[in-house]
Design a protein around this motif. Structure first.
Motif, PDB file in Angstrom:
ATOM      1  N   VAL A   1       7.998   5.305   8.091  1.00  0.00           N
ATOM      2  CA  VAL A   1       8.068   6.429   7.133  1.00  0.00           C
ATOM      3  C   VAL A   1       6.517   6.909   6.614  1.00  0.00           C
ATOM      4  CG1 VAL A   1       8.847   7.291   4.827  1.00  0.00           C
ATOM      5  CG2 VAL A   1      10.337   6.014   6.543  1.00  0.00           C
ATOM      6  N   GLU A   2       5.711   5.815   6.310  1.00  0.00           N
ATOM      7  CA  GLU A   2       4.517   6.007   5.830  1.00  0.00           C
ATOM      8  C   GLU A   2       3.387   6.606   6.859  1.00  0.00           C
ATOM      9  OE1 GLU A   2       3.597   2.362   3.806  1.00  0.00           O
ATOM     10  OE2 GLU A   2       4.414   2.872   2.112  1.00  0.00           O
ATOM     11  N   SER A   3       3.732   6.564   8.120  1.00  0.00           N
ATOM     12  CA  SER A   3       2.879   7.017   8.972  1.00  0.00           C
ATOM     13  C   SER A   3       3.090   8.343   9.534  1.00  0.00           C
ATOM     14  CB  SER A   3       2.827   6.040  10.286  1.00  0.00           C
ATOM     15  OG  SER A   3       4.421   6.289  10.995  1.00  0.00           O
ATOM     16  N   ILE A   4       4.101   9.058   8.824  1.00  0.00           N
ATOM     17  CA  ILE A   4       4.547  10.629   9.055  1.00  0.00           C
ATOM     18  C   ILE A   4       3.454  11.414   8.368  1.00  0.00           C
ATOM     19  CG2 ILE A   4       6.295  12.219   8.475  1.00  0.00           C
ATOM     20  CD1 ILE A   4       8.476  10.077   8.784  1.00  0.00           C
ATOM     21  N   LYS A   5       3.169  12.497   8.901  1.00  0.00           N
ATOM     22  CA  LYS A   5       2.184  13.326   8.278  1.00  0.00           C
ATOM     23  C   LYS A   5       2.707  13.992   7.087  1.00  0.00           C
ATOM     24  CE  LYS A   5      -0.753  17.516   9.427  1.00  0.00           C
ATOM     25  NZ  LYS A   5      -1.131  18.486  10.318  1.00  0.00           N
ATOM     26  N   GLY A   6       1.685  13.772   6.035  1.00  0.00           N
ATOM     27  CA  GLY A   6       2.014  14.536   4.810  1.00  0.00           C
ATOM     28  C   GLY A   6       2.865  13.645   3.810  1.00  0.00           C
ATOM     29  N   VAL A   7       3.251  12.294   4.291  1.00  0.00           N
ATOM     30  CA  VAL A   7       3.820  11.162   3.360  1.00  0.00           C
ATOM     31  C   VAL A   7       2.955  10.322   2.920  1.00  0.00           C
ATOM     32  CG1 VAL A   7       5.241   9.299   3.546  1.00  0.00           C
ATOM     33  CG2 VAL A   7       6.232  11.399   4.574  1.00  0.00           C
ATOM     34  N   MET A   8       2.911  10.309   1.422  1.00  0.00           N
ATOM     35  CA  MET A   8       1.955   9.515   0.732  1.00  0.00           C
ATOM     36  C   MET A   8       2.249   7.993   0.661  1.00  0.00           C
ATOM     37  SD  MET A   8       0.645  11.928  -2.228  1.00  0.00           S
ATOM     38  CE  MET A   8      -0.416  13.659  -1.862  1.00  0.00           C
ATOM     39  N   GLY A   9       3.360   7.800   0.611  1.00  0.00           N
ATOM     40  CA  GLY A   9       3.945   6.459   0.400  1.00  0.00           C
ATOM     41  C   GLY A   9       5.435   6.471   0.473  1.00  0.00           C
ATOM     42  N   ALA A  10       6.097   5.388   0.532  1.00  0.00           N
ATOM     43  CA  ALA A  10       7.445   5.238   0.298  1.00  0.00           C
ATOM     44  C   ALA A  10       7.937   3.971  -0.544  1.00  0.00           C
ATOM     45  CB  ALA A  10       8.347   4.866   1.982  1.00  0.00           C
ATOM     46  N   VAL A  11       9.048   4.133  -1.117  1.00  0.00           N
ATOM     47  CA  VAL A  11       9.439   3.150  -2.329  1.00  0.00           C
ATOM     48  C   VAL A  11      10.774   2.628  -1.883  1.00  0.00           C
ATOM     49  CG1 VAL A  11       9.467   2.540  -4.608  1.00  0.00           C
ATOM     50  CG2 VAL A  11       7.738   4.347  -3.812  1.00  0.00           C
ATOM     51  N   PRO A  12      11.305   1.796  -1.461  1.00  0.00           N
ATOM     52  CA  PRO A  12      12.398   1.299  -1.301  1.00  0.00           C
ATOM     53  C   PRO A  12      13.102   0.941  -2.681  1.00  0.00           C
ATOM     54  CG  PRO A  12      11.165   0.160   0.566  1.00  0.00           C
ATOM     55  CD  PRO A  12      10.266   1.031  -0.453  1.00  0.00           C
ATOM     56  N   GLN A  13      14.420   1.156  -2.851  1.00  0.00           N
ATOM     57  CA  GLN A  13      14.947   0.789  -4.009  1.00  0.00           C
ATOM     58  C   GLN A  13      16.373   0.164  -3.994  1.00  0.00           C
ATOM     59  OE1 GLN A  13      14.675   4.513  -6.173  1.00  0.00           O
ATOM     60  NE2 GLN A  13      13.055   3.481  -7.182  1.00  0.00           N
ATOM     61  N   ALA A  14      16.693  -0.647  -5.185  1.00  0.00           N
ATOM     62  CA  ALA A  14      18.047  -1.073  -4.826  1.00  0.00           C
ATOM     63  C   ALA A  14      19.040   0.054  -4.918  1.00  0.00           C
ATOM     64  CB  ALA A  14      18.294  -2.079  -6.057  1.00  0.00           C
ATOM     65  N   GLY A  15      20.379  -0.244  -4.298  1.00  0.00           N
ATOM     66  CA  GLY A  15      21.402   0.306  -4.411  1.00  0.00           C
ATOM     67  C   GLY A  15      21.345   1.449  -3.400  1.00  0.00           C
TER      68      GLY A  15
ATOM     69  N   TYR B   1       2.477   5.131  -6.954  1.00  0.00           N
ATOM     70  CA  TYR B   1       3.562   4.833  -5.841  1.00  0.00           C
ATOM     71  C   TYR B   1       2.802   4.988  -4.530  1.00  0.00           C
ATOM     72  CZ  TYR B   1       6.986   4.946  -9.727  1.00  0.00           C
ATOM     73  OH  TYR B   1       7.721   4.473 -10.720  1.00  0.00           O
ATOM     74  N   GLY B   2       2.027   5.827  -4.218  1.00  0.00           N
ATOM     75  CA  GLY B   2       1.469   6.049  -3.072  1.00  0.00           C
ATOM     76  C   GLY B   2       0.373   4.878  -2.796  1.00  0.00           C
ATOM     77  N   ILE B   3      -0.377   4.521  -3.684  1.00  0.00           N
ATOM     78  CA  ILE B   3      -1.473   3.303  -3.597  1.00  0.00           C
ATOM     79  C   ILE B   3      -1.454   2.187  -4.411  1.00  0.00           C
ATOM     80  CG2 ILE B   3      -4.144   3.202  -3.257  1.00  0.00           C
ATOM     81  CD1 ILE B   3      -3.971   6.444  -3.274  1.00  0.00           C
ATOM     82  N   HIS B   4      -1.668   2.414  -5.582  1.00  0.00           N
ATOM     83  CA  HIS B   4      -1.930   1.264  -6.577  1.00  0.00           C
ATOM     84  C   HIS B   4      -0.840  -0.003  -6.590  1.00  0.00           C
ATOM     85  CE1 HIS B   4      -4.963   3.972  -7.671  1.00  0.00           C
ATOM     86  NE2 HIS B   4      -4.592   4.385  -8.617  1.00  0.00           N
ATOM     87  N   LEU B   5       0.518   0.492  -6.712  1.00  0.00           N
ATOM     88  CA  LEU B   5       1.587  -0.565  -6.534  1.00  0.00           C
ATOM     89  C   LEU B   5       1.743  -1.254  -5.305  1.00  0.00           C
ATOM     90  CD1 LEU B   5       4.197   1.265  -8.697  1.00  0.00           C
ATOM     91  CD2 LEU B   5       2.834  -0.719  -9.407  1.00  0.00           C
ATOM     92  N   ARG B   6       1.097  -0.689  -4.121  1.00  0.00           N
ATOM     93  CA  ARG B   6       1.104  -1.224  -2.792  1.00  0.00           C
ATOM     94  C   ARG B   6       0.125  -2.267  -2.504  1.00  0.00           C
ATOM     95  NH1 ARG B   6       0.632   3.742   0.807  1.00  0.00           N
ATOM     96  NH2 ARG B   6       0.519   2.020   2.689  1.00  0.00           N
ATOM     97  N   PHE B   7      -1.099  -2.116  -3.439  1.00  0.00           N
ATOM     98  CA  PHE B   7      -2.162  -3.018  -3.353  1.00  0.00           C
ATOM     99  C   PHE B   7      -2.479  -3.674  -4.526  1.00  0.00           C
ATOM    100  CE2 PHE B   7      -2.545   0.523  -0.046  1.00  0.00           C
ATOM    101  CZ  PHE B   7      -2.963  -0.506   1.005  1.00  0.00           C
ATOM    102  N   LYS B   8      -2.157  -4.814  -4.608  1.00  0.00           N
ATOM    103  CA  LYS B   8      -2.204  -5.456  -5.925  1.00  0.00           C
ATOM    104  C   LYS B   8      -3.674  -5.753  -6.513  1.00  0.00           C
ATOM    105  CE  LYS B   8      -1.328  -9.784  -3.651  1.00  0.00           C
ATOM    106  NZ  LYS B   8      -0.441 -11.108  -3.376  1.00  0.00           N
ATOM    107  N   LYS B   9      -4.614  -5.804  -5.885  1.00  0.00           N
ATOM    108  CA  LYS B   9      -5.950  -5.898  -6.239  1.00  0.00           C
ATOM    109  C   LYS B   9      -6.596  -4.862  -6.959  1.00  0.00           C
ATOM    110  CE  LYS B   9      -7.783  -9.062  -2.700  1.00  0.00           C
ATOM    111  NZ  LYS B   9      -8.840  -9.468  -1.987  1.00  0.00           N
ATOM    112  N   ILE B  10      -5.924  -3.416  -7.048  1.00  0.00           N
ATOM    113  CA  ILE B  10      -6.345  -2.456  -7.521  1.00  0.00           C
ATOM    114  C   ILE B  10      -5.863  -2.371  -9.046  1.00  0.00           C
ATOM    115  CG2 ILE B  10      -5.844   0.232  -7.967  1.00  0.00           C
ATOM    116  CD1 ILE B  10      -5.498   0.552  -5.124  1.00  0.00           C
ATOM    117  N   TYR B  11      -4.864  -3.157  -9.453  1.00  0.00           N
ATOM    118  CA  TYR B  11      -4.809  -3.096 -10.912  1.00  0.00           C
ATOM    119  C   TYR B  11      -5.590  -3.659 -11.794  1.00  0.00           C
ATOM    120  CZ  TYR B  11      -0.096  -0.932 -12.026  1.00  0.00           C
ATOM    121  OH  TYR B  11       0.880   0.063 -12.284  1.00  0.00           O
ATOM    122  N   PRO B  12      -6.237  -4.937 -11.370  1.00  0.00           N
ATOM    123  CA  PRO B  12      -7.453  -5.527 -12.242  1.00  0.00           C
ATOM    124  C   PRO B  12      -8.470  -4.591 -12.523  1.00  0.00           C
ATOM    125  CG  PRO B  12      -6.454  -7.368 -10.933  1.00  0.00           C
ATOM    126  CD  PRO B  12      -5.783  -5.857 -10.139  1.00  0.00           C
ATOM    127  N   ARG B  13      -8.958  -4.046 -11.237  1.00  0.00           N
ATOM    128  CA  ARG B  13     -10.111  -2.970 -11.506  1.00  0.00           C
ATOM    129  C   ARG B  13      -9.589  -1.976 -12.333  1.00  0.00           C
ATOM    130  NH1 ARG B  13     -10.159  -6.836  -7.859  1.00  0.00           N
ATOM    131  NH2 ARG B  13     -11.256  -6.663  -5.813  1.00  0.00           N
TER     132      ARG B  13
END
Length: 592
Positions: free
Chosen positions: A42-56, A401-413
């Protein structure tokens, strides 16, 4: 194949889609079955910035500013027009699944209710905030007087310009009432009509009649008038958001109850009538005043903290926001900001909030720099859209959702940037004058003129931005495997997984070797295997057409790319030596 077609196919086809909505940046799917979705695909589709699976069985796809066009394009697809209707059993199963949200389901539902009450009107709020910024800029330049002071007499032309933003904020309770009522399953126009009662000029006019009187309620002086012997509190409900939220919270269960007890052939008339008969007076006499007092109580509590120690407040807000926004906890604070402006004439929360926003955007800018340097096409596309949405619109969700929550090293910076911006605002406000704003605006580059002590605010958000950006550039945001994959793939459109899967059951090398050898076309197709560059495996094959690169990524590889005719590099991570040995043993066993 268009982006819309690829997205529909990636989420399981039109028959798997129960419903589709969107917010400011995301497509929000309710699916019959979300278990088979390949998120990297899904994330490789042109124009998609990211995908977030959720419960339910819920699934969200981040599109940024293109979300509206993509939403329309999906709905206009022929296959979406003729899709199979889900059976009652499937609809009920999806509904039950949608309610499964963890141990504290009511908390998730509550914050989703808040979010969905505001998200559809983000565009209108953003547009109005730019009108406010324009008025602030004209006042700063001396073209007009203090536009936010009701005592200022503006020329008629500027009075009209000042009305442009008021069309949104004055009637904000009606917009919130519509969205909130729709969210809880009631007729949104009924919710709109109920809230409209207390905003009628005739309603507020009751407070000016000779029969009106004042009294002290909850420590505040309010205007009352007796209606059939029952005291009615007269407020101005302009820009209030707590009353419509409370009203909708009761209207939803009432609507469901009425639909249960009223026969189907009478519901069209009597469900809305009885709902209005109950809710109109209940809102005017009880729910509305309670909502006003709740908002005033929350605003007073935050005001007391700010008055006690503005420096600590200026630090806490930007450090708390990175954790509040993903959970939807920031929506109540937006309501408090509106109340502050209405009651105090200014707001003190948006300045520190700006430090968080620009720290967030700075981290995104750092990611974009590294993506350009490493020629990482997918991340470059994601970061560019997220940064534009942030700097021009003040919207942080694409970055989060597109970047920061996918790469946990970003938050401390990013948190360091938040701290630096908050310190500058707190210390600078103590030494000079605190940063305030007289109107609700989105904290972007375009709205800087809306803040008092503009030099201090600009210095704080600039420091927050560049601190986060520089830290991300220096220390990176990826694991060694992700970094190697990004450099290896270069301009090739090969997606890099945010968190490569590591298999830890049984014989790891043997298990992975079996999967990777099969995806490479089988043992007979492989000529040579050797580890290279610490994190990669070089594989020579007889027939490149027999290699299934997608299957390799599904089997746990961070990346797989053809570097020469018949030569593939597999990004296997720091255990590349062990995996290569496992593949060689697999080949030796079969060939023996």
């Amino acid at each position: 194949m268009s982006t819309a077609e690829e997205i529909v196919e990636a989420v399981g086809g039109p028959d798997n889609i129960v419903s589709l909505t969107h917010c400011a940046t995301r497509l929000r799917f309710q699916l019959a079955d979300a278990s088979g979705i390949d998120t990297p695909k899904v994330e490789s589709i042109k124009g998609v910035m990211g995908a977030v699976p959720q419960a339910g069985e819920r699934y969200q796809i981040i599109m940024g500013g293109a979300v509206q066009n993509t939403y329309q394009a999906i709905n206009e697809l022929p296959e979406m027009q003729g899709r199979r209707e889900l059976t009652d059993a499937e609809l009920k199963a999806a509904a039950r699944a949608g309610g499964v949200r963890g141990k504290f389901a009511w908390i998730d539902s509550f914050f989703e209710f808040l979010s969905d009450s505001f998200r559809p009107i983000l565009g209108a709020l953003l547009g109005a905030s730019l009108f406010i910024t324009f008025m602030s800029l004209m006042s700063t330049l001396g073209v007009i007087g203090n536009w936010a002071d009701p005592r200022t007499e503006l020329p008629p032309s500027w009075q009209f310009v000042n009305l442009l933003w008021q069309s949104v904020f004055v009637f904000l309770p009606l917009m919130v009432a519509y969205n909130a009522s729709k969210k809880v399953g009631a007729d949104p126009w009924v919710g709109f009509a109920i809230m409209a009662l207390v905003m009628l000029p005739g309603f507020t006019g009751l407070g000016a009649s000779e029969a009106a009187y004042t009294a002290s309620v909850a420590g505040s002086e309010v205007t009352l008038i007796d209606i059939f012997g029952v005291p009615l509190t007269i407020f101005s409900y302009n820009s209030q958001v707590f009353p419509p939220l409370l009203m909708a919270g009761l209207l939803g269960p009432l609507y469901k109850l009425l639909k249960k007890i009223i026969p189907d052939n009478l519901q069209l008339i009597f469900v809305p009538f009885l709902a209005m008969l109950i809710m109109l007076p209940l809102t005017a006499f009880l729910i509305g005043p309670i909502g006003v007092f709740i908002g005033a109580w929350v605003a007073g509590g935050l005001g007391a903290i700010n008055a006690l120690n503005p420096l600590i407040f200026a630090i806490i807000i930007p450090l708390a926001y990175p954790f509040m926004v993903p959970l939807g906890l920031h929506w109540p604070l937006n309501a408090v900001m509106l109340l502050n402006i209405q009651n105090l004439g200014y707001d003190y929360i948006q300045g520190p909030m700006g430090a968080w926003n620009f720290a967030c955007f700075g981290a995104t800018a750092g990611v974009l720099f590294l993506a350009w340097r490493d020629r990482d096409v997918q991340m470059r596309q994601t970061a560019t859209g997220a940064l534009a949405a942030g700097l021009l619109g003040g919207i942080s969700e694409p970055s989060l959702y597109g970047i920061h929550l996918r790469f946990k090293k970003i938050y401390p910076r990013m948190l360091v940037g938040c701290l630096v911006g908050g310190l500058i605002l707190g210390i600078g406000g103590w030494l000079t004058t605190p940063v305030h704003t007289q109107a609700f605006v989105f904290t972007s580059l375009l709205t800087i003129p809306a803040f008092t002590n503009m030099p201090l605010y600009a210095l704080a958000i600039g420091a927050a931005f560049f601190t986060s950006m520089i830290l991300v550039i220096i220390f990176d945001y990826r694991t060694p495997e992700q970094k190697a994959a990004a450099k290896l793939t270069g301009d090739a459109d090969v997606p890099v997984e945010a968190e490569p899967r590591v298999i830890v059951v049984g014989d790891v090398e043997t298990n992975q070797a079996r999967q990777w050898v099969a995806a490479l076309g089988g043992e007979s197709n492989i000529l040579a295997v050797e580890p290279v560059a610490e994190t990669r495996i070089r594989v020579e094959v007889r027939d490149t057409d027999a290699v299934d690169a997608e299957a390799l990524r599904r089997a746990g590889l961070a990346g797989a790319v053809q570097v020469a005719p018949g030569v593939w590099h597999l990004v296997a991570g720091l255990e590349a030596d062990q995996y290569a040995e496992g593949m060689r043993r697999r080949l030796a066993a079969v060939n023996a």
